[in-house]
Scaffold this motif. Structure first.
Motif, PDB file in Angstrom:
ATOM      1  N   UNK B  50      -5.514  60.086 -29.604  1.00 27.98           N
ATOM      2  CA  UNK B  50      -5.143  61.171 -30.520  1.00 27.98           C
ATOM      3  C   UNK B  50      -4.466  60.629 -31.779  1.00 27.98           C
ATOM      4  N   UNK B  51      -4.610  61.371 -32.853  1.00 25.07           N
ATOM      5  CA  UNK B  51      -4.097  60.967 -34.164  1.00 25.07           C
ATOM      6  C   UNK B  51      -2.915  61.866 -34.539  1.00 25.07           C
ATOM      7  N   UNK B  52      -1.730  61.418 -34.185  1.00 24.86           N
ATOM      8  CA  UNK B  52      -0.514  62.192 -34.497  1.00 24.86           C
ATOM      9  C   UNK B  52      -0.679  63.670 -34.116  1.00 24.86           C
ATOM     10  N   UNK B  53      -1.070  63.862 -32.859  1.00 23.98           N
ATOM     11  CA  UNK B  53      -1.345  65.228 -32.394  1.00 23.98           C
ATOM     12  C   UNK B  53      -0.117  66.116 -32.502  1.00 23.98           C
ATOM     13  N   UNK B  54      -0.386  67.399 -32.717  1.00 22.05           N
ATOM     14  CA  UNK B  54       0.619  68.424 -33.029  1.00 22.05           C
ATOM     15  C   UNK B  54       1.517  67.985 -34.195  1.00 22.05           C
ATOM     16  N   UNK B  55       0.982  67.102 -35.002  1.00 21.64           N
ATOM     17  CA  UNK B  55       1.676  66.644 -36.216  1.00 21.64           C
ATOM     18  C   UNK B  55       3.014  65.967 -35.923  1.00 21.64           C
ATOM     19  N   UNK B  56       3.102  65.381 -34.727  1.00 21.55           N
ATOM     20  CA  UNK B  56       4.297  64.619 -34.367  1.00 21.55           C
ATOM     21  C   UNK B  56       3.967  63.134 -34.580  1.00 21.55           C
ATOM     22  N   UNK B  80      -7.712  62.680 -38.154  1.00 20.58           N
ATOM     23  CA  UNK B  80      -7.477  63.980 -38.794  1.00 20.58           C
ATOM     24  C   UNK B  80      -7.439  63.814 -40.311  1.00 20.58           C
ATOM     25  N   UNK B  81      -7.809  64.881 -40.998  1.00 24.35           N
ATOM     26  CA  UNK B  81      -7.838  64.801 -42.460  1.00 24.35           C
ATOM     27  C   UNK B  81      -6.528  65.300 -43.076  1.00 24.35           C
ATOM     28  N   UNK B  82      -5.575  65.597 -42.207  1.00 21.98           N
ATOM     29  CA  UNK B  82      -4.276  66.114 -42.685  1.00 21.98           C
ATOM     30  C   UNK B  82      -3.474  65.073 -43.460  1.00 21.98           C
ATOM     31  N   UNK B  83      -3.560  63.804 -42.997  1.00 17.21           N
ATOM     32  CA  UNK B  83      -2.620  62.799 -43.515  1.00 17.21           C
ATOM     33  C   UNK B  83      -3.203  61.766 -44.467  1.00 17.21           C
ATOM     34  N   UNK B  84      -4.518  61.790 -44.650  1.00 18.82           N
ATOM     35  CA  UNK B  84      -5.129  60.733 -45.473  1.00 18.82           C
ATOM     36  C   UNK B  84      -6.063  61.345 -46.501  1.00 18.82           C
ATOM     37  N   UNK B  85      -6.098  60.749 -47.661  1.00 25.17           N
ATOM     38  CA  UNK B  85      -7.101  61.185 -48.629  1.00 25.17           C
ATOM     39  C   UNK B  85      -8.381  60.388 -48.407  1.00 25.17           C
ATOM     40  N   UNK B 115       4.885  70.059 -36.226  1.00 24.16           N
ATOM     41  CA  UNK B 115       5.351  68.721 -35.857  1.00 24.16           C
ATOM     42  C   UNK B 115       6.808  68.457 -36.163  1.00 24.16           C
ATOM     43  N   UNK B 116       7.132  67.167 -36.232  1.00 21.64           N
ATOM     44  CA  UNK B 116       8.525  66.782 -36.470  1.00 21.64           C
ATOM     45  C   UNK B 116       8.810  66.567 -37.956  1.00 21.64           C
ATOM     46  N   UNK B 117       7.797  66.825 -38.791  1.00 17.32           N
ATOM     47  CA  UNK B 117       8.002  66.729 -40.240  1.00 17.32           C
ATOM     48  C   UNK B 117       7.435  67.970 -40.940  1.00 17.32           C
ATOM     49  N   UNK B 119       8.369  69.547 -43.300  1.00 19.63           N
ATOM     50  CA  UNK B 119       8.512  69.560 -44.764  1.00 19.63           C
ATOM     51  C   UNK B 119       7.506  68.630 -45.447  1.00 19.63           C
ATOM     52  N   UNK B 120       6.638  67.999 -44.665  1.00 22.59           N
ATOM     53  CA  UNK B 120       5.663  67.068 -45.236  1.00 22.59           C
ATOM     54  C   UNK B 120       4.627  67.809 -46.084  1.00 22.59           C
ATOM     55  N   UNK B 121       4.015  67.070 -46.978  1.00 27.09           N
ATOM     56  CA  UNK B 121       2.945  67.609 -47.817  1.00 27.09           C
ATOM     57  C   UNK B 121       1.651  67.268 -47.105  1.00 27.09           C
ATOM     58  N   UNK B 122       0.807  68.253 -46.832  1.00 24.26           N
ATOM     59  CA  UNK B 122      -0.452  67.896 -46.185  1.00 24.26           C
ATOM     60  C   UNK B 122      -1.465  67.454 -47.239  1.00 24.26           C
ATOM     61  N   UNK B 123      -2.458  66.694 -46.802  1.00 25.26           N
ATOM     62  CA  UNK B 123      -3.396  66.118 -47.767  1.00 25.26           C
ATOM     63  C   UNK B 123      -4.651  67.008 -47.897  1.00 25.26           C
ATOM     64  N   UNK B 124      -5.416  67.069 -46.810  1.00 25.70           N
ATOM     65  CA  UNK B 124      -6.647  67.866 -46.826  1.00 25.70           C
ATOM     66  C   UNK B 124      -7.476  67.678 -48.093  1.00 25.70           C
ATOM     67  N   UNK B 125      -7.678  66.412 -48.431  1.00 27.96           N
ATOM     68  CA  UNK B 125      -8.595  66.075 -49.501  1.00 27.96           C
ATOM     69  C   UNK B 125     -10.002  66.473 -49.046  1.00 27.96           C
ATOM     70  N   UNK B 126     -10.210  66.395 -47.716  1.00 30.28           N
ATOM     71  CA  UNK B 126     -11.481  66.851 -47.152  1.00 30.28           C
ATOM     72  C   UNK B 126     -11.196  67.587 -45.852  1.00 30.28           C
ATOM     73  N   UNK B 127     -12.202  68.301 -45.346  1.00 24.47           N
ATOM     74  CA  UNK B 127     -12.042  68.958 -44.048  1.00 24.47           C
ATOM     75  C   UNK B 127     -12.861  68.207 -43.001  1.00 24.47           C
ATOM     76  N   UNK B 128     -12.842  68.706 -41.775  1.00 26.67           N
ATOM     77  CA  UNK B 128     -13.486  67.953 -40.694  1.00 26.67           C
ATOM     78  C   UNK B 128     -14.996  67.822 -40.914  1.00 26.67           C
ATOM     79  N   UNK B 129     -15.606  68.866 -41.466  1.00 31.67           N
ATOM     80  CA  UNK B 129     -17.064  68.820 -41.692  1.00 31.67           C
ATOM     81  C   UNK B 129     -17.387  67.791 -42.781  1.00 31.67           C
TER      82      UNK B 129
END
Lengths: 222, 307
Positions: B50-56, B80-85, B115-117, B119-129
């Motif tokens: 898993x990749x930082x599941x539940x954003x932890x 996940x596309x949450x943390x990387x461009x 998750x535990x952050x 206040x983080x800024x999410x990336x979502x430069x792309x989605x899963x598709x």
């Protein structure tokens, strides 16, 4: 329009704690419509500051002003005659107005009295909600007139994610799932086939990532 | 088929596959993930990381996948596309492939609010598709998103998740079709408790012949206790747990609940195996990896095929 909201009074008082003469300036544009920075808010905020400072035995002199707009020099320039009589300007304009005021009056301290939140609409009296994140590359034609960048908490261009439940977003039970809204609208319009077309990677260079954005209209420039 | 991927070869051969997952540790000790991997050796064909599941924040999926690979196991690297461009995504895909990782699961990821952050800024430069499309482009056309050629393109078997229980239900088949069009080759589903709904979704896939275009690995998670079942029902996004399952768990004494949970899981697996178009199961025994062997064994799915 641009929607803003007054900063907590404690934050404002701390910004101006060492100021003795303050110019409080509102804006008759968007922030008047959303009741964050118009003439009325200038009056209320100024009175609150005066009272708080009097209570602290630290009186302050305030001039109240509300300009037509703070994002145009032709109105900002109207303060030229008296601005230097004050230690600082407390602006109730949006972030653009505050900055433009600071650009015009380079030697003056310009302080923000509101937070600029989003580009949105008046949903009901006293309730404003976001509609646009000004990405500079509109795709509303493909998404039934509902913006996934704004309405989806993950800005998914091919949503919804697995967290959409009974029309609500996984992040909060009061937030509608943007993609449920899009799909419902496409269905109403008889355009559900469009749902299966993959929206390609977005060009974000027109958005916040491209540095200062600028529009030049040759037909309008002098 | 992607010959580099054992999972791909097994599915291609028509084997009913078994996958499971490991959550990387919240620290630097490699032994933690190795211990989990060891518990899964010989009882599953591939292991999701898993990749930082539940954003932890945890050890990165890519490095934990490498650790498993070094043990001779078959990782499915979740991304996940949450943390990387798109720059970091392409770079990590190259890095993973360089370490012999040949399975990727493309996800949008849980929102950072959980998750535990928060206040983080999410990336979502792309989605899963779009991530599926990106991996496919890199692999099949040997190109970066920017158009430049890749020297030695990454060979990845491309997977995605699907939650047949999320709303609106009527788009869950079209959404799967969208992922297939993007290039997905296998799908692992959300934990299945509402079997009727799952069967309806599978029926929808079959009607469009989609079950022949993608391998469906049906997700199962055994309940450890009534408390866990209630937590999953009420707190985990996208879960659909019928009340009668919770009632059944409640009907047995507390010390017998985990046993009952495993029994229910086995019954689910039994039903899933009979559904046309289900190519395998994905056992998500959350922080209960030691039970996977027992589940797979009692489901009659041991020994695992050697290829």
């Amino acid at each position: 329009m641009v929607i803003g909201e007054g900063k907590p009074i404690e934050e404002i008082l701390s910004m101006i704690s060492d100021k003795k003469k303050l110019l409080v300036v509102g804006c008759k544009g968007c922030v008047t419509v959303c009741s964050a920075g118009g003439k009325k808010e200038v009056e209320v905020l100024s009175s609150t500051i005066r009272l708080a400072r009097a209570k602290d035995n630290n009186p302050i002199e305030i001039k109240e002003e509300t300009l037509e707009r703070q994002c145009d020099t032709e109105y900002l320039v109207l303060m030229r005659g008296y601005i230097n009589n004050y230690d600082a300007v407390l602006s109730l304009a949006c972030g653009a107005g505050v900055q433009y005021c600071a650009e015009m009056y380079k030697s003056k301290i310009i302080l923000p009295a509101i937070n600029t939140n989003f580009v949105g609409v008046t949903e009901k009296q006293g309730i404003w909600t976001e509609r646009c994140q000004t990405c500079g590359n509109c795709i509303l034609d493909r998404t039934g007139g509902i913006c996934p960048i704004t309405r989806c908490a993950k800005s998914l261009l091919n949503g919804p994610c697995g967290g959409s439940s009974l029309g609500k977003c996984e992040i909060h039970k009061d937030i509608s799932c943007g993609w449920q809204l899009i799909y419902d609208r496409l269905k109403e319009l008889g355009l559900t086939d469009a749902y299966e077309e993959i929206i390609p990677l977005k060009d974000w260079s027109t958005s916040r990532d491209g540095g200062l954005r600028r529009i030049v209209r040759e037909d309008l420039t002098l | 088929m992607i010959p580099e991927s054992k999972l791909s070869r097994l599915l291609e051969k028509g084997e009913f596959v078994v996958t499971s997952e490991c959550g990387p540790p919240r620290g630097t000790n490699p032994e933690t993930i190795k211990k989990k991997g060891e518990l899964l050796r010989n009882c599953v064909d591939a292991i999701n990381v898993t990749d930082n599941q539940t954003a932890v924040v945890r050890m990165s999926s890519i490095s934990a996948s490498i650790l498993l690979k070094q043990m001779g196991l078959e990782p499915i690297m979740q991304m996940v596309t949450r943390d990387r461009n798109r720059i970091a995504i392409q770079s990590d895909i190259l890095g993973a492939a360089a370490h012999g990782i040949s399975n990727i699961l493309c996800l949008s990821g849980d929102h950072q609010k959980f998750g535990d952050n928060p206040k983080a800024k999410n990336v979502y430069d792309m989605d899963s598709i779009q991530l599926i499309q990106t991996v496919k482009l890199m692999r099949d056309e040997g190109k970066f998103l920017g158009g430049d050629p890749i020297v030695d393109p990454p060979k990845m078997f491309i997977g995605a998740a699907e939650n047949p229980f999320a709303d609106p239900f009527e788009i869950r088949v079209p959404r799967t079709a969208k992922k297939i069009n993007a290039g997905v080759q296998f799908i692992q589903t959300q934990c299945i408790y509402n079997m009727d709904k799952f069967e309806k979704w599978m029926e929808g896939l079959r009607e469009r012949g989609l079950h022949k275009k993608v391998y469906i690995l049906a997700g199962v998670t055994p309940f450890k206790s009534v408390g866990m079942a209630n937590y999953m029902k009420n707190k985990v996004p996208g879960m659909d747990i019928p009340d009668e399952l919770i009632q059944r768990l409640k009907s047995v004494p507390k010390e017998k609940q985990s046993e009952e949970g495993i029994k229910m899981c086995l019954e689910t697996i039994d039903r899933l195996r009979k559904i046309e178009g289900v190519s395998g199961i994905h056992v998500m025994a959350i922080e209960w990896e030691e039970k996977v062997h027992e589940i797979v064994e009692n489901a009659g799915l041991l020994p695992r095929p050697v290829i």
